[in-house]
Design a protein around this motif. Structure first.
Motif, PDB file in Angstrom:
ATOM      1  N   UNK A  12       1.035  -1.180   0.028  1.00 11.72           N
ATOM      2  CA  UNK A  12      -0.194  -0.116  -0.027  1.00 11.72           C
ATOM      3  C   UNK A  12       0.895   1.273  -0.080  1.00 11.72           C
ATOM      4  N   UNK A  13       2.073   1.128   0.401  1.00  9.51           N
ATOM      5  CA  UNK A  13       3.059   2.103   0.646  1.00  9.51           C
ATOM      6  C   UNK A  13       4.390   1.853   0.244  1.00  9.51           C
ATOM      7  N   UNK A  14       5.009   3.092  -0.672  1.00 11.02           N
ATOM      8  CA  UNK A  14       6.437   2.711  -0.990  1.00 11.02           C
ATOM      9  C   UNK A  14       7.067   4.340  -0.924  1.00 11.02           C
ATOM     10  N   UNK A  15       8.457   4.419  -0.132  1.00 10.24           N
ATOM     11  CA  UNK A  15       8.757   5.617  -0.030  1.00 10.24           C
ATOM     12  C   UNK A  15       9.979   5.566  -0.941  1.00 10.24           C
ATOM     13  N   UNK A  16      11.008   6.740  -0.902  1.00  3.13           N
ATOM     14  CA  UNK A  16      12.138   6.380  -1.853  1.00  3.13           C
ATOM     15  C   UNK A  16      13.147   5.373  -1.471  1.00  3.13           C
TER      16      UNK A  16
ATOM     17  N   UNK B 294      -0.223  -0.327  -6.828  1.00  3.56           N
ATOM     18  CA  UNK B 294      -1.555   0.375  -6.052  1.00  3.56           C
ATOM     19  C   UNK B 294      -1.001   1.889  -6.216  1.00  3.56           C
ATOM     20  N   UNK B 295      -2.123   2.840  -6.164  1.00  3.28           N
ATOM     21  CA  UNK B 295      -2.173   4.149  -6.423  1.00  3.28           C
ATOM     22  C   UNK B 295      -0.903   4.966  -5.937  1.00  3.28           C
ATOM     23  N   UNK B 296      -0.591   4.772  -4.529  1.00  2.00           N
ATOM     24  CA  UNK B 296       0.637   5.463  -3.722  1.00  2.00           C
ATOM     25  C   UNK B 296       1.843   5.326  -4.349  1.00  2.00           C
ATOM     26  N   UNK B 297       2.056   3.780  -4.937  1.00  2.00           N
ATOM     27  CA  UNK B 297       3.201   3.375  -5.592  1.00  2.00           C
ATOM     28  C   UNK B 297       3.491   4.077  -6.682  1.00  2.00           C
ATOM     29  N   UNK B 298       2.213   3.993  -7.406  1.00  2.00           N
ATOM     30  CA  UNK B 298       2.138   4.669  -8.900  1.00  2.00           C
ATOM     31  C   UNK B 298       2.718   6.029  -8.742  1.00  2.00           C
ATOM     32  N   UNK B 299       2.208   6.734  -7.884  1.00  2.00           N
ATOM     33  CA  UNK B 299       2.319   8.227  -7.599  1.00  2.00           C
ATOM     34  C   UNK B 299       3.974   8.444  -7.585  1.00  2.00           C
TER      35      UNK B 299
END
Lengths: 110, 141
Positions: A51-55, A81-86
């Motif tokens: 659901x989440x990925x950062x740098x 997912x949307x956050x990773x795509x962003x």
């Protein structure tokens, strides 16, 4: 974050469930390195439950991509997912880390 | 006086566990303010976690006390604001401006990502504390 993998006919699928952040990023890298060392150089990282990925997480994926290529293969990502795509788009890394709808699709045309 | 609709505060050792705690705090904060759109929640959470991670990974203690991480997040009408602080820390070293790493680089994207995610980023240093103030103009309210 939890990791699992399954060796399929033409690739190995790695599932990463949870948050891909500075805590889990080194673990993903280690996990994928082990999968490559065990003989799979075509890797699909299934991000369906990420659901989440950062740098840091992004950096780990790039490290894994380089490791797969050094082993003569490739690494692709699936079910983003949307956050990773962003994050991929804002860093322009969507051009480097090719994303597919599903793990099965990732190497289907090779 | 600024109206605060919801807030969360974290303070603790700048360690791995802090990142998960701050992330859980943010997830619970958004439950209190369902009118904040998904895009605002997603972008602001990412910016706060990037900033907090930067402190956990890079902040160095200025004296005997270990570095502590502080995160104060407020939801105001039409504004999201976070103060992300490193207590007992040396001034940050190295460039404070985003780099442009090549596509094979495995680090160096954090600052550029933060700037892309929020409306303003400002830095303050006072009494051994480095604080990054992030704001995002929100579409709600």
């Amino acid at each position: 974050m939890e990791f699992s993998h399954e060796v399929k006919e033409s690739y190995a699928e790695v599932k990463a469930n949870g948050r891909l952040n500075m805590v889990s990023a080194p673990k993903l890298r280690e996990f994928v390195t082990d999968v490559i060392a065990a003989g799979s150089n075509r890797i699909v990282v299934n991000l369906e439950n990420t659901a989440f990925m950062d740098s840091s997480g992004l950096g780990a994926l790039i490290g894994c991509l380089k490791a797969a290529r050094q082993a003569g293969g490739d690494l692709r990502i699936a079910a983003v997912q949307p956050q990773v795509k962003m994050v991929l788009q804002l860093t322009s890394m969507d051009k480097v880390l090719t994303s597919y709808t599903s793990a099965d699709e990732a190497f289907s045309n090779d | 006086m600024t109206e605060v609709l919801a807030s969360r505060t974290f303070r603790g050792p700048a360690a791995d566990e802090a990142i998960e705690s701050v992330h859980n705090d943010l997830d619970s904060l958004w439950l209190d303010v369902p009118f904040v759109g998904d895009m605002d929640q997603m972008t602001f959470t990412t910016a706060v976690i990037e900033s907090a991670s930067n402190i956990v990974q890079h902040a160095e203690p200025v004296g005997q006390e270990p570095v502590e991480l502080g995160v104060d997040v407020e939801v105001q009408p039409a504004l999201l604001q976070a103060r992300v602080s490193a207590y007992h820390a040396k001034p940050p070293f190295g460039p404070m401006t985003p780099g442009s790493p090549d596509e094979e680089a495995e680090s160096g994207r954090g600052l550029a990502l933060i700037e892309a995610l929020v409306t303003t980023v400002t830095f303050e240093r006072q009494d051994g504390t480095n604080t990054w103030v992030l704001t995002r103009t929100s579409e709600h309210g």
